[in-house]
Design a protein around this motif. Structure first.
Motif, PDB file in Angstrom:
ATOM      1  N   ASP A  84       0.506  -1.275  -0.259  1.00 35.02           N
ATOM      2  CA  ASP A  84       0.193  -0.037  -0.219  1.00 35.02           C
ATOM      3  C   ASP A  84       0.887   1.093  -0.165  1.00 35.02           C
ATOM      4  N   ALA A  85       1.946   1.798   1.105  1.00 35.84           N
ATOM      5  CA  ALA A  85       2.908   2.467   0.860  1.00 35.84           C
ATOM      6  C   ALA A  85       3.677   2.638  -0.279  1.00 35.84           C
ATOM      7  N   LEU A  86       4.019   2.020  -1.101  1.00 36.05           N
ATOM      8  CA  LEU A  86       4.835   1.936  -2.743  1.00 36.05           C
ATOM      9  C   LEU A  86       3.601   2.141  -3.614  1.00 36.05           C
ATOM     10  N   SER A  87       2.530   1.128  -3.388  1.00 36.06           N
ATOM     11  CA  SER A  87       1.491   1.752  -4.337  1.00 36.06           C
ATOM     12  C   SER A  87       1.779   3.349  -4.220  1.00 36.06           C
ATOM     13  N   SER A  88       0.787   3.850  -3.473  1.00 36.65           N
ATOM     14  CA  SER A  88       0.651   5.394  -3.250  1.00 36.65           C
ATOM     15  C   SER A  88       1.958   6.073  -3.408  1.00 36.65           C
ATOM     16  N   SER A  89       2.883   5.895  -3.584  1.00 41.04           N
ATOM     17  CA  SER A  89       4.561   6.851  -3.947  1.00 41.04           C
ATOM     18  C   SER A  89       4.304   6.289  -5.026  1.00 41.04           C
ATOM     19  N   MET A  90       4.232   4.516  -5.698  1.00 38.65           N
ATOM     20  CA  MET A  90       4.598   4.520  -7.117  1.00 38.65           C
ATOM     21  C   MET A  90       4.032   4.098  -7.786  1.00 38.65           C
ATOM     22  N   GLY A  91       2.379   4.031  -7.607  1.00 38.50           N
ATOM     23  CA  GLY A  91       1.405   3.344  -8.478  1.00 38.50           C
ATOM     24  C   GLY A  91       1.813   2.448  -8.820  1.00 38.50           C
ATOM     25  N   GLU A  92       0.091   1.878  -8.679  1.00 31.85           N
ATOM     26  CA  GLU A  92       0.003   0.105  -8.140  1.00 31.85           C
ATOM     27  C   GLU A  92       0.884  -0.389  -8.671  1.00 31.85           C
ATOM     28  N   THR A  93       1.373  -0.086 -10.219  1.00 32.15           N
ATOM     29  CA  THR A  93       2.067  -1.394 -10.644  1.00 32.15           C
ATOM     30  C   THR A  93       3.386  -1.662 -10.098  1.00 32.15           C
ATOM     31  N   GLN A  94       4.060  -1.012 -10.065  1.00 27.74           N
ATOM     32  CA  GLN A  94       5.414  -0.268  -9.742  1.00 27.74           C
ATOM     33  C   GLN A  94       6.197  -0.507  -8.490  1.00 27.74           C
ATOM     34  N   GLY A  95       4.425  -0.762  -7.445  1.00 25.34           N
ATOM     35  CA  GLY A  95       4.214  -0.908  -5.952  1.00 25.34           C
ATOM     36  C   GLY A  95       4.517  -1.707  -5.686  1.00 25.34           C
ATOM     37  N   TYR A  96       3.891  -2.951  -6.126  1.00 20.39           N
ATOM     38  CA  TYR A  96       3.728  -3.975  -6.080  1.00 20.39           C
ATOM     39  C   TYR A  96       5.181  -4.530  -6.681  1.00 20.39           C
ATOM     40  N   TRP A  97       5.728  -4.202  -8.041  1.00 24.40           N
ATOM     41  CA  TRP A  97       7.243  -4.703  -8.128  1.00 24.40           C
ATOM     42  C   TRP A  97       8.484  -4.574  -7.255  1.00 24.40           C
ATOM     43  N   PRO A 122      11.592  14.906   8.784  1.00 25.56           N
ATOM     44  CA  PRO A 122      12.020  15.579   7.290  1.00 25.56           C
ATOM     45  C   PRO A 122      11.337  14.793   6.293  1.00 25.56           C
ATOM     46  N   PHE A 123      12.360  13.977   6.233  1.00 22.67           N
ATOM     47  CA  PHE A 123      12.201  12.832   5.238  1.00 22.67           C
ATOM     48  C   PHE A 123      11.716  11.346   4.955  1.00 22.67           C
ATOM     49  N   LEU A 124      10.563  11.277   5.363  1.00 23.25           N
ATOM     50  CA  LEU A 124       9.523  10.097   5.918  1.00 23.25           C
ATOM     51  C   LEU A 124       9.058  10.006   5.061  1.00 23.25           C
ATOM     52  N   SER A 125       8.638   9.156   4.265  1.00 26.09           N
ATOM     53  CA  SER A 125       8.061   8.776   3.035  1.00 26.09           C
ATOM     54  C   SER A 125       7.009   7.803   2.538  1.00 26.09           C
ATOM     55  N   ASP A 126       6.146   7.727   1.956  1.00 23.01           N
ATOM     56  CA  ASP A 126       6.157   6.331   1.783  1.00 23.01           C
ATOM     57  C   ASP A 126       6.926   5.475   1.019  1.00 23.01           C
ATOM     58  N   ALA A 127       7.869   5.622   0.204  1.00 23.70           N
ATOM     59  CA  ALA A 127       8.615   4.962  -0.111  1.00 23.70           C
ATOM     60  C   ALA A 127       9.256   4.441   0.828  1.00 23.70           C
ATOM     61  N   LEU A 128      10.343   5.159   1.493  1.00 23.79           N
ATOM     62  CA  LEU A 128      11.028   4.885   2.807  1.00 23.79           C
ATOM     63  C   LEU A 128      10.013   3.624   3.585  1.00 23.79           C
ATOM     64  N   PHE A 129       8.727   3.740   3.675  1.00 19.77           N
ATOM     65  CA  PHE A 129       8.372   2.959   4.743  1.00 19.77           C
ATOM     66  C   PHE A 129       7.975   1.503   4.303  1.00 19.77           C
ATOM     67  N   GLY A 130       7.607   1.323   2.917  1.00 15.65           N
ATOM     68  CA  GLY A 130       7.024   0.634   1.840  1.00 15.65           C
ATOM     69  C   GLY A 130       8.243  -0.384   2.224  1.00 15.65           C
TER      70      GLY A 130
END
Length: 268
Positions: A61-74, A210-218
């Motif tokens: 969910d975190a990566l999909s919200s940051s990168m898009g559904e397909t790329q986040g799943y990958w 200041p640096f927290l992001s969905d991508a980092l958590f994911g």
């Protein structure tokens, strides 16, 4: 500042629950292999369930919200297997030990007053402590930030995290206690793995905000899921079956999954 202190105390409370699980392990004798088999199965059940049902999909969910559904799943899948590769490499380069006291058959055991002296159990406990510390660190960040944003939600999350940290404390302390017979060492390592949560809160407040992001958590959560699955399949379940009697290890797995499912429902 009061909000920050409250959020930190909630995170500390959740992390210290691993010590409660560690203390529970000390009610059994070091030669009680029925308890050992059940507890190792319970630990595997906790780790498998939370990894595949909760952590993996949080990462997705975190990566999909940051990168898009397909790329986040990958990226989630890549991170998941990267975690497996990482802990596999650590396993590969850990020195191999021979165990002169290895127990081949539980039914042939006498009732010695000494620990099992099983280096495989010791290594398993150390690996589990490492994986749970890595897991607890971002979990501490998440609890801290949630409590800052909404204290009510933060309190509910902290309670649920504390519940599922209890069997995680067992996951660390049981193999170390049975391998060494040293309650202090087992409790210390379990306690330290739980302290990764308040450390995560401190890091979140001082450095990462200041640096927290969905991508980092994911990415972090995906790798942790892979690490915990590897440990469960490669270490916990084989050891549980080695000391198994009457399918106790499988009952432990089911119990662990049930406990984890209940704690996640409380978080919902």
């Amino acid at each position: 500042m009061n909000d920050v202190l409250f959020a930190f105390l909630l995170t500390l409370f959740a992390g210290l629950a691993t010590g409660v699980g560690s203390l529970l392990a000390f009610f059994a004798k070091t030669t009680n292999t029925k308890f050992l088999s059940f507890a190792l199965g319970l630990s595997a059940g906790v780790m498998i369930y939370v990894s595949m049902v909760e952590i993996f999909f949080k990462a997705k969910d975190a990566l999909s919200s940051s990168m898009g559904e397909t790329q986040g799943y990958w990226y989630t899948v890549i991170g998941f297997f990267a975690g497996m590769v990482l802990i596999g490499l650590i396993d590969k380069f850990i020195p191999k030990y021979t165990n002169p006291h290895e127990v081949k058959k539980v039914e042939d055991m006498e009732e010695p007053k000494t620990p099992l002296n099983d280096p495989a159990l010791m290594k398993m406990g150390m690996f589990t402590a490492l994986a749970l510390a890595i897991h607890n660190f971002p979990e501490g960040i998440a609890t801290f930030i949630s409590a800052l944003q909404d204290p009510t939600i933060g309190f509910a999350i902290a309670i649920a995290v504390a519940i599922h940290n209890i069997p995680e404390g067992i996951a660390v302390s049981v193999p170390i206690y049975y391998a060494t017979g040293d309650k202090k060492k087992a409790f210390k390592l379990s306690f330290l793995s739980g302290l990764a949560e308040p450390v995560g809160a401190i890091v979140a407040f001082l450095i990462l905000m200041p640096f927290l992001s969905d991508a980092l958590f994911g990415i972090i959560f995906a790798m942790v899921a892979g690490i915990m699955i590897f440990i469960s399949l490669d270490e916990l379940l084989p050891a549980a079956k080695r000391y198994d009697e009457a399918h106790l290890s499988i009952y432990g797995v089911m119990t662990g999954m049930g406990i984890m499912a209940l704690s996640l429902l409380l978080m919902a």
